[in-house]
Scaffold this motif. Structure first.
Motif, PDB file in Angstrom:
ATOM      1  N   GLY A 228       0.868  -1.189   0.000  1.00 34.17           N
ATOM      2  CA  GLY A 228       0.000   0.000   0.000  1.00 34.17           C
ATOM      3  C   GLY A 228       0.894   1.226   0.000  1.00 34.17           C
ATOM      4  O   GLY A 228       1.754   1.364   0.885  1.00 34.17           O
ATOM      5  N   THR A 229       0.731   2.093  -0.951  1.00 33.94           N
ATOM      6  CA  THR A 229       1.606   3.255  -1.090  1.00 33.94           C
ATOM      7  C   THR A 229       1.648   4.069   0.201  1.00 33.94           C
ATOM      8  O   THR A 229       0.614   4.302   0.828  1.00 33.94           O
ATOM      9  N   SER A 230       2.854   4.497   0.599  1.00 34.97           N
ATOM     10  CA  SER A 230       3.048   5.111   1.909  1.00 34.97           C
ATOM     11  C   SER A 230       2.764   6.606   1.938  1.00 34.97           C
ATOM     12  O   SER A 230       3.038   7.255   2.962  1.00 34.97           O
ATOM     13  N   MET A 231       2.254   7.178   0.868  1.00 34.49           N
ATOM     14  CA  MET A 231       2.001   8.622   0.836  1.00 34.49           C
ATOM     15  C   MET A 231       0.745   8.895   0.039  1.00 34.49           C
ATOM     16  O   MET A 231       0.114   7.984  -0.488  1.00 34.49           O
ATOM     17  N   ASN A 232       0.367  10.169   0.009  1.00 32.19           N
ATOM     18  CA  ASN A 232      -0.813  10.630  -0.717  1.00 32.19           C
ATOM     19  C   ASN A 232      -2.093   9.981  -0.181  1.00 32.19           C
ATOM     20  O   ASN A 232      -2.268   9.858   1.005  1.00 32.19           O
ATOM     21  N   GLY A 233      -2.949   9.492  -1.070  1.00 37.26           N
ATOM     22  CA  GLY A 233      -4.279   9.110  -0.643  1.00 37.26           C
ATOM     23  C   GLY A 233      -4.386   7.859   0.200  1.00 37.26           C
ATOM     24  O   GLY A 233      -5.190   7.813   1.137  1.00 37.26           O
ATOM     25  N   LEU A 234      -3.583   6.842  -0.098  1.00 38.76           N
ATOM     26  CA  LEU A 234      -3.789   5.540   0.541  1.00 38.76           C
ATOM     27  C   LEU A 234      -3.736   5.605   2.073  1.00 38.76           C
ATOM     28  O   LEU A 234      -4.643   5.076   2.735  1.00 38.76           O
ATOM     29  N   PRO A 235      -2.698   6.249   2.692  1.00 39.50           N
ATOM     30  CA  PRO A 235      -2.715   6.319   4.163  1.00 39.50           C
ATOM     31  C   PRO A 235      -3.954   7.016   4.709  1.00 39.50           C
ATOM     32  O   PRO A 235      -4.475   6.625   5.762  1.00 39.50           O
ATOM     33  N   MET A 236      -4.453   8.031   4.009  1.00 42.72           N
ATOM     34  CA  MET A 236      -5.653   8.725   4.491  1.00 42.72           C
ATOM     35  C   MET A 236      -6.874   7.807   4.436  1.00 42.72           C
ATOM     36  O   MET A 236      -7.718   7.813   5.326  1.00 42.72           O
ATOM     37  N   TYR A 237      -6.968   7.008   3.373  1.00 41.14           N
ATOM     38  CA  TYR A 237      -8.104   6.095   3.282  1.00 41.14           C
ATOM     39  C   TYR A 237      -8.078   5.084   4.432  1.00 41.14           C
ATOM     40  O   TYR A 237      -9.118   4.777   5.026  1.00 41.14           O
ATOM     41  N   VAL A 238      -6.880   4.544   4.728  1.00 35.80           N
ATOM     42  CA  VAL A 238      -6.741   3.581   5.829  1.00 35.80           C
ATOM     43  C   VAL A 238      -7.057   4.260   7.159  1.00 35.80           C
ATOM     44  O   VAL A 238      -7.805   3.734   7.994  1.00 35.80           O
ATOM     45  N   TRP A 239      -6.505   5.464   7.345  1.00 32.37           N
ATOM     46  CA  TRP A 239      -6.705   6.192   8.611  1.00 32.37           C
ATOM     47  C   TRP A 239      -8.181   6.488   8.855  1.00 32.37           C
ATOM     48  O   TRP A 239      -8.701   6.231   9.950  1.00 32.37           O
ATOM     49  N   TYR A 240      -8.880   7.014   7.840  1.00 30.72           N
ATOM     50  CA  TYR A 240     -10.290   7.383   8.075  1.00 30.72           C
ATOM     51  C   TYR A 240     -11.149   6.137   8.288  1.00 30.72           C
ATOM     52  O   TYR A 240     -12.112   6.166   9.063  1.00 30.72           O
ATOM     53  N   THR A 241     -10.776   5.042   7.630  1.00 25.59           N
ATOM     54  CA  THR A 241     -11.490   3.778   7.868  1.00 25.59           C
ATOM     55  C   THR A 241     -11.348   3.357   9.329  1.00 25.59           C
ATOM     56  O   THR A 241     -12.344   3.031   9.995  1.00 25.59           O
ATOM     57  N   LEU A 242     -10.108   3.384   9.841  1.00 24.08           N
ATOM     58  CA  LEU A 242      -9.883   2.964  11.231  1.00 24.08           C
ATOM     59  C   LEU A 242     -10.498   3.954  12.210  1.00 24.08           C
ATOM     60  O   LEU A 242     -11.094   3.554  13.218  1.00 24.08           O
ATOM     61  N   LEU A 243     -10.356   5.256  11.937  1.00 22.80           N
ATOM     62  CA  LEU A 243     -10.929   6.279  12.827  1.00 22.80           C
ATOM     63  C   LEU A 243     -12.422   6.049  13.021  1.00 22.80           C
ATOM     64  O   LEU A 243     -12.933   6.066  14.150  1.00 22.80           O
ATOM     65  N   THR A 244     -13.134   5.824  11.940  1.00 23.19           N
ATOM     66  CA  THR A 244     -14.583   5.658  12.029  1.00 23.19           C
ATOM     67  C   THR A 244     -14.969   4.263  12.523  1.00 23.19           C
ATOM     68  O   THR A 244     -16.038   4.102  13.114  1.00 23.19           O
ATOM     69  N   GLN A 245     -14.115   3.258  12.300  1.00 20.76           N
ATOM     70  CA  GLN A 245     -14.404   1.934  12.863  1.00 20.76           C
ATOM     71  C   GLN A 245     -14.348   1.969  14.394  1.00 20.76           C
ATOM     72  O   GLN A 245     -14.997   1.151  15.061  1.00 20.76           O
ATOM     73  N   PHE A 246     -13.586   2.901  14.945  1.00 24.01           N
ATOM     74  CA  PHE A 246     -13.513   3.028  16.401  1.00 24.01           C
ATOM     75  C   PHE A 246     -14.392   4.174  16.915  1.00 24.01           C
ATOM     76  O   PHE A 246     -14.216   4.649  18.048  1.00 24.01           O
ATOM     77  N   GLY A 247     -15.342   4.605  16.089  1.00 26.38           N
ATOM     78  CA  GLY A 247     -16.363   5.543  16.541  1.00 26.38           C
ATOM     79  C   GLY A 247     -15.987   7.002  16.459  1.00 26.38           C
ATOM     80  O   GLY A 247     -16.735   7.855  16.962  1.00 26.38           O
ATOM     81  N   GLY A 248     -14.874   7.341  15.853  1.00 30.11           N
ATOM     82  CA  GLY A 248     -14.465   8.739  15.769  1.00 30.11           C
ATOM     83  C   GLY A 248     -14.861   9.393  14.469  1.00 30.11           C
ATOM     84  O   GLY A 248     -15.384   8.752  13.562  1.00 30.11           O
ATOM     85  N   ASP A 249     -14.627  10.702  14.388  1.00 31.04           N
ATOM     86  CA  ASP A 249     -14.778  11.432  13.134  1.00 31.04           C
ATOM     87  C   ASP A 249     -13.915  12.683  13.217  1.00 31.04           C
ATOM     88  O   ASP A 249     -13.277  12.933  14.243  1.00 31.04           O
ATOM     89  N   VAL A 250     -13.926  13.467  12.158  1.00 26.97           N
ATOM     90  CA  VAL A 250     -12.981  14.579  12.080  1.00 26.97           C
ATOM     91  C   VAL A 250     -13.458  15.834  12.795  1.00 26.97           C
ATOM     92  O   VAL A 250     -12.657  16.685  13.187  1.00 26.97           O
ATOM     93  N   CYS A 251     -14.794  15.988  12.940  1.00 26.59           N
ATOM     94  CA  CYS A 251     -15.325  17.212  13.559  1.00 26.59           C
ATOM     95  C   CYS A 251     -16.768  16.986  13.980  1.00 26.59           C
ATOM     96  O   CYS A 251     -17.348  15.925  13.721  1.00 26.59           O
ATOM     97  N   ASP A 252     -17.348  17.998  14.634  1.00 28.55           N
ATOM     98  CA  ASP A 252     -18.758  17.898  15.003  1.00 28.55           C
ATOM     99  C   ASP A 252     -19.638  18.087  13.760  1.00 28.55           C
ATOM    100  O   ASP A 252     -19.150  18.439  12.685  1.00 28.55           O
ATOM    101  N   ALA A 253     -20.925  17.855  13.918  1.00 25.40           N
ATOM    102  CA  ALA A 253     -21.837  17.885  12.778  1.00 25.40           C
ATOM    103  C   ALA A 253     -21.946  19.265  12.153  1.00 25.40           C
ATOM    104  O   ALA A 253     -22.239  19.392  10.957  1.00 25.40           O
TER     105      ALA A 253
END
Length: 453
Positions: A228-253
């Motif tokens: 999995g490419t270590s820069m640009n989009g791929l790490p962000m896709y993995v990160w946001y997947t894990l963030l939301t799998q553990f109930g988080g998000d980037v900001c309030d509604a």
């Protein structure tokens, strides 16, 4: 026009045009923004304002001419071109002139056209940036035009219906959901006794089971477990997947308060670094897709848009599966290509009507578009035999039911640029999890503040 906000949007686009030309726009096997950007004959810029805006006058009885811009190239560009040709052959009232813009230039050129009344009649826009364009009054609301064309919004998946609206009004018509997947080398997994009887691969759920599974693969295969490419989009896709799998998000509604100082974000970042440090997902990968197609890695993290490239790789026997669930909530990073109608003083009512005719036809006929790997936007197309007959789709189509888009807030372009930079620095070993988390919280709050003054 809200000039202050517009300047902010222009700045965001200029800063984020590379990162937002993004996922699933070009036949890329890695991050779609990175390849498939060869110039095509259809990339030529419009030669006059009237051609660009589709205001060319037509004689009585002739079809109404409209223009359509998209950032697709490579295989998905060929598919969209075929769809436009099919529409032009069928429609008795409308003729579409289709232009492909290089993905890395697309949003810059589109915004410039929008602010000079030379925008196309219809354009592709990612669903995660609709809010910023609506706030800057750049998009036509679609409720009345849709009603006149008998558009049934309930035909779209529930998540796409919700994400297509700003303050209760529809501003876009989605043509797909595209999301993160895992792809596995069938021959390698069969030799390890890890291929299911139905030819699929099932990674057990949960963080502990995930690491046990891939540590075993590392030992038994003697190869890289995950690329999995270590820069640009791929790490962000993995990160946001894990963030939301553990109930988080980037900001309030409301898009006013960043929430990246959360336990969920710490967990997501720690898991990413655990994958890197244990060499399940080794760092410094310039092109994860090539490591997979070259049989250096036995599995890879990539989007559904990579399927056409993998399918076309001679000797590669693979299977695509939904991204594993490590957290407590089913979730996976996703976005959506949508159709929008830019506001323009030069667009006539007849062209708006023709634009909606084309948009409705395209969303009704996305079975062919699904060949690009994406999941159709309408439930009826998802349930069609045409879609079900495509390989691997039944393995991941259900992911659309829990696909997670970024919230509909202003500042997503800046967020994307920032996460690209911070995650790449962390994965390279140049900063730790705490520093990364603090930087993300501080910088995203500054971005949100700039929109809420």
């Amino acid at each position: 026009m809200k000039k202050k906000l517009l300047k902010k949007a222009v700045a965001a686009v200029m800063a984020g045009c590379m990162v937002f030309s993004l996922a699933a726009c070009g036949g890329s096997s890695q991050t779609p923004a990175q390849s498939g950007t060869e110039t095509t004959e259809k990339e030529a810029a419009p030669t006059s304002e009237s051609e660009a805006s589709g205001t060319q006058e037509t004689a009585s009885g002739e079809k109404t001419k409209i223009t359509f811009w998209a950032p697709f190239s490579g295989g998905d560009g060929d598919i969209m071109t075929s769809l436009v040709d099919e529409f032009n052959a069928q429609s008795e009232t409308t003729e579409v002139e289709f232009m492909i813009i290089k993905s890395e230039e697309y949003y810059t050129k589109l915004l410039a056209a929008m602010t000079s009344d030379s925008a196309p009649t219809v354009a592709i826009n990612h669903i995660t940036r609709i809010k910023e364009y609506v706030v800057d009054e750049l998009l036509e609301p679609l409720n009345d035009l849709g009603s006149a064309a008998d558009v049934q919004w309930s035909d779209f998946t529930e998540r796409l219906q919700q994400a297509s609206q700003v303050d209760g009004s529809y501003y876009c018509m989605p043509i797909d959901t595209h999301l993160l997947l895992m792809h596995f080398n069938v021959d390698e997994f069969e030799s390890m006794g890890l291929l299911e009887a139905d030819g699929t691969v099932k990674v057990p759920a949960g963080e502990e089971a995930f690491f046990e599974y891939f540590n075993k693969i590392k030992e038994e295969s003697g190869k890289m477990p995950l690329s999995g490419t270590s820069m640009n989009g791929l790490p962000m896709y993995v990160w946001y997947t894990l963030l939301t799998q553990f109930g988080g998000d980037v900001c309030d509604a409301e898009g006013k308060t960043a929430t990246l100082d959360s336990d969920a974000n710490r967990k997501a970042l720690e898991i990413m670094m655990k994958m890197v440090d244990s060499e399940i997902w080794p760092k410094n990968q310039k092109n994860g897709a090539e490591l997979f197609t070259g049989n250096v890695a036995v599995a890879t993290i990539n989007g559904d848009w990579a399927i056409p490239t993998f399918t076309g790789t001679e000797g590669l026997n693979f299977v695509s599966m939904a991204f594993p669930q490590l957290g407590t909530t089913d979730s996976v990073y996703a976005d959506s290509h949508t159709l929008v109608m830019p506001k323009s003083a030069n667009t006539t009512d007849a062209q708006k009507t023709s634009g909606m005719e084309f948009m409705k036809w395209l969303t009704d006929n996305t079975g062919k578009w699904a060949q690009s790997g994406h999941i159709p936007s309408k439930v009826s197309v998802m349930e069609s035999e045409e879609f079900k007959a495509l390989p691997f789709r039944e393995n991941y189509a259900a992911s659309a039911n829990y696909a997670k888009f970024y919230p509909q807030v202003c500042g997503v372009a800046g967020l994307t640029e920032m996460t690209y930079r911070e995650l790449a620095t962390m994965i390279a070993g140049e900063q730790d999890v705490d520093t990364t988390m603090n930087n993300m919280q501080t910088q995203f709050q500054e971005i949100l503040n700039s929109y809420n003054k």
